[in-house]
Each structure stands twice: as structure tokens, then as C-alpha cells.
Design a protein around this motif. Structure first.
Motif, mmCIF file in Angstrom:
data_model
loop_
_atom_site.group_PDB
_atom_site.id
_atom_site.type_symbol
_atom_site.label_atom_id
_atom_site.label_comp_id
_atom_site.label_asym_id
_atom_site.label_seq_id
_atom_site.Cartn_x
_atom_site.Cartn_y
_atom_site.Cartn_z
ATOM 1 N N TYR A 121 0.838 -1.198 0.000
ATOM 2 C CA TYR A 121 0.000 0.000 0.000
ATOM 3 C C TYR A 121 0.876 1.252 0.000
ATOM 4 O O TYR A 121 1.845 1.364 0.756
ATOM 5 C CB TYR A 121 -0.918 -0.003 1.232
ATOM 6 N N ARG A 122 0.518 2.211 -0.861
ATOM 7 C CA ARG A 122 1.291 3.449 -0.998
ATOM 8 C C ARG A 122 0.396 4.668 -0.785
ATOM 9 O O ARG A 122 -0.754 4.683 -1.221
ATOM 10 C CB ARG A 122 1.915 3.533 -2.400
ATOM 11 N N ASN A 123 0.952 5.669 -0.116
ATOM 12 C CA ASN A 123 0.297 6.975 -0.051
ATOM 13 C C ASN A 123 1.377 8.045 -0.027
ATOM 14 O O ASN A 123 2.547 7.769 -0.343
ATOM 15 C CB ASN A 123 -0.663 7.076 1.139
ATOM 16 N N ARG A 124 1.031 9.261 0.331
ATOM 17 C CA ARG A 124 1.987 10.360 0.285
ATOM 18 C C ARG A 124 3.151 10.136 1.253
ATOM 19 O O ARG A 124 4.243 10.682 1.055
ATOM 20 C CB ARG A 124 1.281 11.674 0.594
ATOM 21 N N GLY A 125 2.934 9.345 2.289
ATOM 22 C CA GLY A 125 3.989 9.075 3.264
ATOM 23 C C GLY A 125 4.988 8.037 2.810
ATOM 24 O O GLY A 125 6.032 7.868 3.441
#
Length: 282
Positions: A121-125
Motif C-alpha cells: 500500500y502506498r500513499n503520500r507518506g
């Protein structure tokens, strides 16, 4: 436990490293073939020169060509290159992926289909290795496949590495990612962003944070202020019981809507994957 792969960064890294290694090997083989062809052409040319000189009755010239031909023929043939072995980076990527698979395999033995495990899972962090979602908790998990004793003092993580005979070979090696972040900082950056995203979507859920050491020789040393909700060794005797405690519902909390949260996780991941692809293309 249901498993959904959102991205496989470790596999991408392994594939890139393999492609680079194979490309270098192809270049080495092309250079080797060219060198072999030059040697064979030189031998054939000197042999033809001998015949030409003999037909013209130029004995001394023929003798000179014969000596050159003999020297070329006896010269060492270029050694055929071999495929270079996997480098340190490739081995580390492969080890990291194996560690993630070990954690997944362990969780799947005692979590039922009410639980979902998202991989990559990827996000801005950033990107977290595993994201576990179930009726009582959502947990961002950073997996580290570290051979040795891991020490933690706040955001300073290090390890002592030992050889197969138990001898200390490296001491105080920093444990950080390419951005210089400790494992706790890695997982917290992703968890903070996810928690904020869910809150903005009407899902005020606390995202718990875990770091799991998955190498068969991983051990915990001095641990002070790890900065995460859970730090454990997969191979340790009490790992499962300790991790189960992490999944306990908060007092008075209602069961989480796994379906709705799972959809939001997928949407958020897809958005940030698209943005990353656009940045790389630009």
C-alpha cells in the motif's frame, strides 16, 4: 485471511537488478565474441599470408608469417564470461520479499476471512510492506529481514551482525531506508497519512503501527522508545500472542466496516500510484 496485492515493490526492485545484471552480462559476451573473432581473423590472415608468400617463393617472408601465425595460435583464447552472481542489493531485495512472505504465511494460519491483507500500500507518506485490515483493527506493518541483534533508541535503530559461528562481525550498523528513515519513521509516515485520509472520508479509525523482524536469526537487543505500537520477532515463541494483543478492539469501539475501509484503501493507493507514475514520466 484474504490477500490483495496492490503493488510489489520488492519484486520490481529484484527484476530491475536482474535486468541490469543481465544487460551487463550481454555486453561482456558481445565484447568477448568480438575479441574471439579478432583473434580468429588474425590467425586466418597470417595463415593466408604464409600461403601467399610460399607461392611467390618468398621464403623468409613465409617464415616470418609462420612465426606470427604460431604465436597467434598459441596465444590464450579469451575466456568466456559467466553470468555475474546476484549483487548485495539484489540479495537484500530478495531477502526482504521472503520476509514479507513469511509474515503473510504466519498471519494466514490464524486469521480468518474477516481479515484482509494488502501488500504494497502506498500513499503520500511512502509505501508500507503490509496493511492488515479486520473487524477490530487496521495495522500498517513494516517488515525487516535483518540478520542480527536489533537495538532501538527512539529513531536511532541499529543492528549487530554475527556470523554462523556466533562471532560478532559488524556492530552498530544503522538501520535506515534510502531516505535515511528508521523503520518506525517509515511505518508512521504511511500510517499518519492513511489515518488522516480515512478521517476526511468519514472513517475516524486509529491506524496502528507495527515493525516485524522476519529473519530467522533476528533478535531484539536494547529497546527504548521504539515509536510504534508493536515491535516483535516473527520467529520468537510469543510472537503470535503479542500480535493478537495488538488486534484487540479498543474499549467500546464498534466493529470496523472492512468492506468500506478496504475500498478506500484501494482508491487511495491507486491515486498515489498514478501520481507517482506521472512524476516518473515527467
Amino acid at each position: 485471511m484474504r490477500v490483495q496485492t496492490l503493488s510489489d515493490h520488492a519484486a520490481d526492485q529484484i527484476r530491475q537488478a536482474q535486468d541490469s545484471r543481465e544487460a551487463a552480462y550481454r555486453q561482456q559476451r558481445e565484447a568477448w565474441r568480438a575479441e574471439v573473432e579478432r583473434r580468429e581473423a588474425a590467425i586466418a590472415g597470417r595463415k593466408a599470408a604464409i600461403g601467399s608468400a610460399m607461392r611467390a617463393r618468398r621464403i623468409f617472408a613465409a617464415l616470418g608469417h609462420a612465426l606470427s601465425w604460431l604465436a597467434s595460435s598459441l596465444s590464450r583464447r579469451p575466456s568466456e564470461p559467466e553470468m555475474p552472481p546476484a549483487g548485495e542489493d539484489e540479495g537484500r531485495f530478495a531477502g526482504g520479499r521472503e520476509g514479507e512472505e513469511r509474515v503473510q504465511a504466519d498471519l494466514s494460519t490464524w486469521l480468518d476471512d474477516r481479515w484482509m491483507l494488502f501488500k504494497g500500500y502506498r500513499n503520500r507518506g511512502g509505501e508500507t510492506d503490509l496493511l492488515l485490515l479486520g473487524p477490530t483493527a487496521i495495522v500498517a506493518i513494516e517488515v525487516k529481514t535483518l540478520n542480527g541483534v536489533v537495538h532501538v533508541q527512539g529513531t536511532e535503530w541499529s543492528r549487530d551482525k554475527y556470523d554462523r559461528y556466533g562471532n560478532l562481525v559488524q556492530e552498530g550498523v544503522p538501520v535506515r531506508d534510502a531516505k535515511g528513515r528508521a523503520p518506525s519513521q517509515q511505518v508512521n509516515a504511511v500510517a499518519d497519512e492513511l489515518q488522516g485520509f480515512l478521517l476526511r472520508r468519514g472513517q475516524p479509525v486509529a491506524v496502528r503501527r507495527a515493525v516485524v523482524l522476519a529473519h530467522e536469526n533476528s533478535r531484539l537487543g536494547v529497546i527504548e522508545r521504539p515509536g510504534v505500537d508493536f515491535l516483535g520477532v516473527l520467529q520468537s515463541e510469543g510472537f503470535r500472542e503479542q500480535f493478537q494483543n495488538l488486534l484487540r478492539p479498543l474499549p467500546g469501539a464498534a466493529p470496523l466496516n472492512v468492506g468500506a475501509l478496504g475500498q478506500l484503501v484501494c482508491q487511495d493507493h491507486a491515486f498515489h500510484e498514478q501520481r507517482l507514475a506521472q512524476r516518473r514520466a515527467g
